[in-house]
Design an enzyme around this catalytic site. Structure first.
Site, short mmCIF file in Angstrom:
data_model
loop_
_atom_site.label_atom_id
_atom_site.label_comp_id
_atom_site.label_asym_id
_atom_site.label_seq_id
_atom_site.Cartn_x
_atom_site.Cartn_y
_atom_site.Cartn_z
N CYS A 101 60.51 -12.06 -3.13
CA CYS A 101 60.38 -12.33 -1.62
C CYS A 101 61.74 -12.30 -0.89
O CYS A 101 61.78 -11.95 0.13
CB CYS A 101 59.41 -13.60 -1.48
SG CYS A 101 57.80 -13.39 -1.97
N CYS A 137 52.85 -12.82 -3.63
CA CYS A 137 53.09 -13.95 -3.14
C CYS A 137 52.82 -13.84 -1.64
O CYS A 137 52.69 -12.86 -0.77
CB CYS A 137 54.78 -14.31 -3.28
SG CYS A 137 55.40 -14.57 -4.78
N GLU A 197 54.72 -14.44 1.28
CA GLU A 197 55.66 -14.20 1.97
C GLU A 197 55.63 -12.70 1.96
O GLU A 197 55.72 -11.98 3.10
CB GLU A 197 57.14 -14.74 1.33
CG GLU A 197 57.52 -16.13 1.58
CD GLU A 197 56.93 -16.98 0.15
OE1 GLU A 197 56.11 -16.49 -0.46
OE2 GLU A 197 57.48 -17.90 -0.10
N1 THU Z 1 53.93 -18.37 -4.70
C1 THU Z 1 54.11 -17.71 -3.22
O1 THU Z 1 53.20 -17.26 -2.88
N2 THU Z 1 55.09 -17.82 -2.69
C2 THU Z 1 56.46 -18.44 -3.14
O2 THU Z 1 57.17 -18.74 -2.53
C3 THU Z 1 56.24 -19.08 -4.65
C4 THU Z 1 54.87 -18.84 -5.32
C5 THU Z 1 52.57 -18.10 -5.12
C6 THU Z 1 52.64 -16.98 -6.28
C7 THU Z 1 51.26 -17.44 -7.24
O3 THU Z 1 50.25 -17.14 -6.76
C8 THU Z 1 51.51 -19.10 -7.12
O4 THU Z 1 52.28 -19.22 -5.93
C9 THU Z 1 51.89 -19.65 -8.07
O5 THU Z 1 53.26 -19.51 -8.43
#
Ligand code: THU
Length: 165
Positions: A114, A72, A74
């Site tokens: 996260c 993610c 974050e």
């Molecule tokens: N994702 C994030 O980067 N941060 C979040 O808070 C929620 C989800 C990403 C993970 C994945 O690459 C995409 O968003 C879809 O879930």
């Protein structure tokens, strides 16, 4: 029998109501969405961390064909910030998401993993990390990760909860 009542404080505002430095951080998080590597979900997330020394570190989600190997925005951002400036506290973390040609109206909320990493970031410096979750219509401001991760795996976090008999 006892109950533990858990409350979370989330301030809701719009972009115009943000402080100048908060606007800049949100802008940096939004810009970071365009560098995300999200070919599988097509859901681009950007994050920007303001450090105590004034540096802003940005990052985004990095996906992988073996899905769990991705990361993610974050965590990408917080891990990179700590790898570059291990002694600097994170003051504020802004997050924005972009999909299907636009930013979302309402903010996304960080996943559990996260939140756990945000908690570690906060505990390490013993100072709250302000979290700004951007949406076009609503922005959520959370003054500490403890509001996002109650009953966390941490010996002191639980002291802020209210015990209701
Ligand atoms: N994702 C994030 O980067 N941060 C979040 O808070 C929620 C989800 C990403 C993970 C994945 O690459 C995409 O968003 C879809 O879930």
């Amino acid at each position: 029998m006892k109950y533990l009542k858990i409350t979370a404080k989330v301030r809701i505002c719009n972009y115009e109501e943000l402080l100048f430095e908060e606007k800049i951080l949100v802008d940096r998080a939004k810009a970071a969405t365009f560098r995300a590597y999200a070919p599988y979900s097509k859901f681009n997330v950007g994050a920007a961390a303001l450090l105590a020394n004034g540096e802003v570190i940005t990052g985004n989600n990095q996906e992988n064909v073996a899905f769990p190997s991705g990361l993610c925005a974050e965590r990408t951002t917080l891990f990179y910030a700590h790898s570059q400036y291990p002694g600097e506290a994170v003051r504020t973390l802004a997050v924005a998401a972009y999909t299907e040609g636009d930013f979302l109206d309402r903010p996304i909320s960080p996943c559990g993993a996260c939140r756990q990493v945000m908690l570690e970031t906060e505990m390490r410096s013993n100072q709250p990390v302000k979290i700004i979750l951007y949406g076009k219509k609503e922005i959520f401001i959370i003054e500490s990760i403890k509001d996002l991760l109650p009953l966390a795996f941490d010996s002191v976090a639980i002291q802020d909860e209210k015990i209701i008999l």
